[in-house]
Design a protein around this motif. Structure first.
Motif, mmCIF file in Angstrom:
data_model
loop_
_atom_site.group_PDB
_atom_site.id
_atom_site.type_symbol
_atom_site.label_atom_id
_atom_site.label_comp_id
_atom_site.label_asym_id
_atom_site.label_seq_id
_atom_site.Cartn_x
_atom_site.Cartn_y
_atom_site.Cartn_z
ATOM 1 N N ASP A 72 0.927 -1.220 -0.041
ATOM 2 C CA ASP A 72 -0.120 -0.004 0.088
ATOM 3 C C ASP A 72 0.918 1.223 0.233
ATOM 4 O OD1 ASP A 72 0.829 0.635 2.594
ATOM 5 O OD2 ASP A 72 -1.041 -0.752 3.468
ATOM 6 N N THR A 73 0.398 2.330 0.086
ATOM 7 C CA THR A 73 1.247 3.523 0.032
ATOM 8 C C THR A 73 2.044 3.747 1.190
ATOM 9 O OG1 THR A 73 -0.584 5.077 1.113
ATOM 10 C CG2 THR A 73 -0.634 4.790 -1.362
ATOM 11 N N THR A 74 1.902 3.249 2.432
ATOM 12 C CA THR A 74 2.918 3.402 3.320
ATOM 13 C C THR A 74 4.096 2.389 3.330
ATOM 14 O OG1 THR A 74 1.533 1.785 4.955
ATOM 15 C CG2 THR A 74 1.029 4.057 4.710
ATOM 16 N N THR A 75 4.004 1.138 2.352
ATOM 17 C CA THR A 75 5.047 0.325 2.000
ATOM 18 C C THR A 75 6.101 0.957 1.805
ATOM 19 O OG1 THR A 75 3.025 -1.091 1.747
ATOM 20 C CG2 THR A 75 5.409 -1.955 1.189
ATOM 21 N N VAL A 114 5.966 3.976 -1.149
ATOM 22 C CA VAL A 114 5.278 4.133 -2.197
ATOM 23 C C VAL A 114 4.780 5.419 -2.217
ATOM 24 C CG1 VAL A 114 2.929 3.379 -3.608
ATOM 25 C CG2 VAL A 114 4.641 1.587 -2.546
ATOM 26 N N GLN A 115 4.222 6.079 -1.231
ATOM 27 C CA GLN A 115 3.575 7.366 -1.076
ATOM 28 C C GLN A 115 4.817 8.522 -1.991
ATOM 29 O OE1 GLN A 115 0.541 8.297 -0.750
ATOM 30 N NE2 GLN A 115 1.223 10.383 -1.332
ATOM 31 N N GLU A 149 4.324 11.063 -4.885
ATOM 32 C CA GLU A 149 4.457 12.645 -4.717
ATOM 33 C C GLU A 149 5.566 12.924 -5.828
ATOM 34 O OE1 GLU A 149 5.725 12.981 -0.547
ATOM 35 O OE2 GLU A 149 3.472 12.559 0.196
ATOM 36 N N THR A 150 6.642 12.372 -5.754
ATOM 37 C CA THR A 150 7.762 12.710 -6.823
ATOM 38 C C THR A 150 7.211 12.604 -8.115
ATOM 39 O OG1 THR A 150 9.421 11.788 -5.294
ATOM 40 C CG2 THR A 150 9.836 12.322 -7.644
ATOM 41 N N VAL A 164 1.546 3.310 -9.640
ATOM 42 C CA VAL A 164 2.662 3.038 -9.137
ATOM 43 C C VAL A 164 2.496 1.884 -8.195
ATOM 44 C CG1 VAL A 164 4.179 3.825 -7.016
ATOM 45 C CG2 VAL A 164 3.768 5.338 -9.087
ATOM 46 N N LEU A 165 1.339 1.600 -7.627
ATOM 47 C CA LEU A 165 1.060 0.390 -6.714
ATOM 48 C C LEU A 165 1.137 -1.029 -7.457
ATOM 49 C CD1 LEU A 165 -1.904 1.568 -4.524
ATOM 50 C CD2 LEU A 165 0.447 0.725 -3.686
#
Length: 94
Positions: free
Chosen positions: A5-8, A55-56, A60-61, A77-78
């Protein structure tokens, strides 16, 4: 499919050998013999994966550098990271 997930936090694995062929970044996993070809934004994401990052942060980049909506970028991206993890080209930190 890998649980991401995005926190990975994720980073490129040590296995792949890389080369560029006709503008496409080729990744060869020397352990499995499997390869992936990256075009478009893929090589930039691969570059970002050279150091541990979330991943977040990648999302963002990429949204800052390219004209892409956040939701689309996050989804793509995920999917990219999950595919790379399934091919053992990236390592997922617990």
């Amino acid at each position: 499919m890998s649980a991401v997930d995005t926190t990975t936090t994720v980073t490129a694995s040590d296995h792949p050998t890389t080369t560029t062929v006709d503008g496409e970044l080729m990744l060869l996993n020397t352990d499995t013999g499997m390869y992936q070809g990256l075009t478009g934004v893929g090589p930039r994401v691969w570059e970002l994966l050279q150091e541990p990052t979330t991943v977040q942060r990648i999302v963002e980049t990429i949204t800052a550098e390219y004209d892409v909506p956040d939701e689309n970028c996050e989804r793509d991206v995920l999917e990219f990271v999950r595919t790379m993890a399934d091919e053992e080209l990236v390592e997922i930190e617990p």
